[in-house]
Each structure stands twice: as structure tokens, then as C-alpha cells.
Design a protein around this motif. Structure first.
Motif, short mmCIF file in Angstrom:
data_model
loop_
_atom_site.label_atom_id
_atom_site.label_comp_id
_atom_site.label_asym_id
_atom_site.label_seq_id
_atom_site.Cartn_x
_atom_site.Cartn_y
_atom_site.Cartn_z
N ILE A 53 -14.73 -43.10 -17.55
CA ILE A 53 -15.81 -42.12 -17.63
C ILE A 53 -15.55 -41.23 -18.84
O ILE A 53 -14.47 -40.68 -18.99
N ASN A 54 -16.55 -41.08 -19.67
CA ASN A 54 -16.39 -40.33 -20.91
C ASN A 54 -16.89 -38.89 -20.75
O ASN A 54 -17.88 -38.48 -21.36
N ILE A 55 -16.21 -38.12 -19.88
CA ILE A 55 -16.53 -36.71 -19.69
C ILE A 55 -15.23 -35.98 -19.36
O ILE A 55 -14.36 -36.52 -18.68
N SER A 56 -15.10 -34.79 -19.89
CA SER A 56 -13.87 -34.02 -19.69
C SER A 56 -14.09 -32.94 -18.62
O SER A 56 -15.23 -32.58 -18.31
N PRO A 57 -13.00 -32.40 -18.08
CA PRO A 57 -13.13 -31.28 -17.14
C PRO A 57 -13.87 -30.09 -17.76
O PRO A 57 -14.63 -29.41 -17.07
N ASP A 58 -13.67 -29.84 -19.05
CA ASP A 58 -14.38 -28.74 -19.71
C ASP A 58 -15.89 -28.99 -19.74
O ASP A 58 -16.68 -28.07 -19.55
N GLN A 59 -16.28 -30.25 -19.98
CA GLN A 59 -17.70 -30.58 -19.97
C GLN A 59 -18.29 -30.42 -18.56
O GLN A 59 -19.41 -29.95 -18.41
N LEU A 60 -17.51 -30.80 -17.56
CA LEU A 60 -17.96 -30.60 -16.18
C LEU A 60 -18.10 -29.11 -15.89
O LEU A 60 -19.05 -28.69 -15.22
N GLN A 61 -17.17 -28.30 -16.41
CA GLN A 61 -17.27 -26.86 -16.20
C GLN A 61 -18.53 -26.30 -16.84
O GLN A 61 -19.18 -25.42 -16.28
N ASN A 62 -18.91 -26.83 -18.01
CA ASN A 62 -20.17 -26.41 -18.63
C ASN A 62 -21.35 -26.70 -17.69
O ASN A 62 -22.25 -25.87 -17.54
N LEU A 63 -21.34 -27.87 -17.07
CA LEU A 63 -22.40 -28.23 -16.12
C LEU A 63 -22.39 -27.30 -14.91
O LEU A 63 -23.43 -26.86 -14.44
N ILE A 64 -21.19 -27.00 -14.41
CA ILE A 64 -21.07 -26.09 -13.26
C ILE A 64 -21.63 -24.72 -13.63
O ILE A 64 -22.40 -24.12 -12.87
N ASP A 65 -21.28 -24.23 -14.82
CA ASP A 65 -21.80 -22.94 -15.28
C ASP A 65 -23.32 -22.97 -15.40
O ASP A 65 -24.00 -22.02 -14.99
N ASP A 66 -23.86 -24.05 -15.97
CA ASP A 66 -25.31 -24.17 -16.13
C ASP A 66 -26.01 -24.17 -14.77
O ASP A 66 -26.98 -23.46 -14.56
N TRP A 67 -25.53 -25.00 -13.84
CA TRP A 67 -26.17 -25.10 -12.52
C TRP A 67 -25.98 -23.82 -11.72
O TRP A 67 -26.75 -23.54 -10.80
N SER A 68 -24.97 -23.01 -12.04
CA SER A 68 -24.72 -21.76 -11.31
C SER A 68 -25.59 -20.61 -11.82
O SER A 68 -25.66 -19.56 -11.18
N ALA A 69 -26.21 -20.79 -12.95
CA ALA A 69 -27.05 -19.74 -13.54
C ALA A 69 -28.34 -19.57 -12.73
O ALA A 69 -28.77 -20.50 -12.05
N PRO A 70 -28.97 -18.38 -12.83
CA PRO A 70 -30.23 -18.16 -12.11
C PRO A 70 -31.30 -19.20 -12.47
O PRO A 70 -32.05 -19.64 -11.61
N LYS A 71 -31.38 -19.58 -13.74
CA LYS A 71 -32.30 -20.63 -14.19
C LYS A 71 -31.47 -21.67 -14.92
O LYS A 71 -31.24 -21.58 -16.12
N PRO A 72 -31.02 -22.71 -14.20
CA PRO A 72 -30.13 -23.71 -14.82
C PRO A 72 -30.69 -24.34 -16.09
O PRO A 72 -29.94 -24.55 -17.05
N ILE A 73 -31.98 -24.62 -16.13
CA ILE A 73 -32.54 -25.27 -17.32
C ILE A 73 -32.42 -24.37 -18.54
O ILE A 73 -32.12 -24.82 -19.64
N ASP A 74 -32.62 -23.05 -18.34
CA ASP A 74 -32.47 -22.12 -19.45
C ASP A 74 -31.02 -22.02 -19.90
O ASP A 74 -30.73 -21.93 -21.09
N ALA A 75 -30.08 -22.04 -18.94
CA ALA A 75 -28.66 -21.98 -19.29
C ALA A 75 -28.26 -23.19 -20.13
O ALA A 75 -27.55 -23.07 -21.13
N PHE A 76 -28.74 -24.37 -19.72
CA PHE A 76 -28.45 -25.58 -20.48
C PHE A 76 -29.02 -25.49 -21.90
O PHE A 76 -28.33 -25.75 -22.88
N TYR A 77 -30.28 -25.13 -22.00
CA TYR A 77 -30.92 -25.05 -23.32
C TYR A 77 -30.26 -23.98 -24.19
O TYR A 77 -30.12 -24.16 -25.39
N LYS A 78 -29.85 -22.86 -23.58
CA LYS A 78 -29.16 -21.80 -24.34
C LYS A 78 -27.85 -22.34 -24.91
O LYS A 78 -27.51 -22.07 -26.06
#
Length: 115
Positions: A53-78
Motif C-alpha cells: 500500500i502506497n500511503i504513509s501514516p502521515d498521509q493517513l493523519q492528513n485524512l483523519i484531520d480532514d475528516w475531523s474538520a467541521p466541513k471535511p471537503i473544505d479541509a481537504f481543498y484547503k
């Protein structure tokens, strides 16, 4: 005996937890966040299970942070584009469409087949 995760398996498991999150009247993200956190912990504790699998724990943490935001789609785009989803869509609208005589016309170059 070691167990190797596949990309397809992770996608399917994520789809399952997404369905659980969408059962409520108002969509929540708790199951997705919990799944990503557990996946990250597994990746740290047993990295050999994720060798293909070509994903690191840091990249997963980015996803966790994005999904934890009030508006995940905005967090991802930001994080990726340095602007919200609405701002990115407006930018694309200005870049790829033109309005003539009140009509919207696409000006994006189409992908042409080469001979």
C-alpha cells in the motif's frame, strides 16, 4: 503468518463505514474517523501488513484531520489547493467557462485523440 492489506480491501472497508455514517438524518463522520485512526495504528504497529500500500501514516493523519474538520471537503481543498471547495469551483468556473449572451459555454480544451 502475515496478512497483507490490499487497496481494494481498504476502499471497501471505508465504503462500509461511510454507509454507517450516512444512516443518521444528519451525516456524521465518526465511523470514518475511527476507521482511519485504527488503520493508522495498525500501519504503525505492523508495517509489513501494508508493504503493498502506497500511503504513509502521515498521509493517513492528513485524512483523519480532514475528516475531523467541521466541513471535511473544505479541509481537504484547503490542504491541497489552499482554498475552500466553493472557491475552487468558482475558480474553475472562471477558468473553463465563458458567458455569451446569457449562455454558458465551455472553453476548456477537450482531449482529442491523436492518430
Amino acid at each position: 503468518m502475515s496478512y497483507l492489506y490490499t487497496k481494494e480491501q481498504i476502499f471497501n472497508e471505508f465504503k462500509d463505514v461511510t454507509a454507517k455514517d450516512k444512516v443518521k438524518k444528519k451525516e456524521v463522520f465518526t465511523n470514518r474517523i475511527a476507521y482511519l485512526k485504527a488503520l493508522k495504528e495498525d500501519m504503525i504497529q505492523v508495517p509489513k501488513n501494508f508493504n503493498n500500500i502506497n500511503i504513509s501514516p502521515d498521509q493517513l493523519q492528513n485524512l483523519i484531520d480532514d475528516w475531523s474538520a467541521p466541513k471535511p471537503i473544505d479541509a481537504f481543498y484547503k490542504r491541497v489547493f489552499n482554498m475552500t471547495y466553493a472557491e475552487k469551483k468558482q475558480q474553475e468556473e472562471l477558468e473553463f467557462f465563458v458567458y455569451e449572451n446569457g449562455e454558458k459555454r465551455e472553453v476548456r480544451k477537450t482531449k482529442e485523440k491523436t492518430q
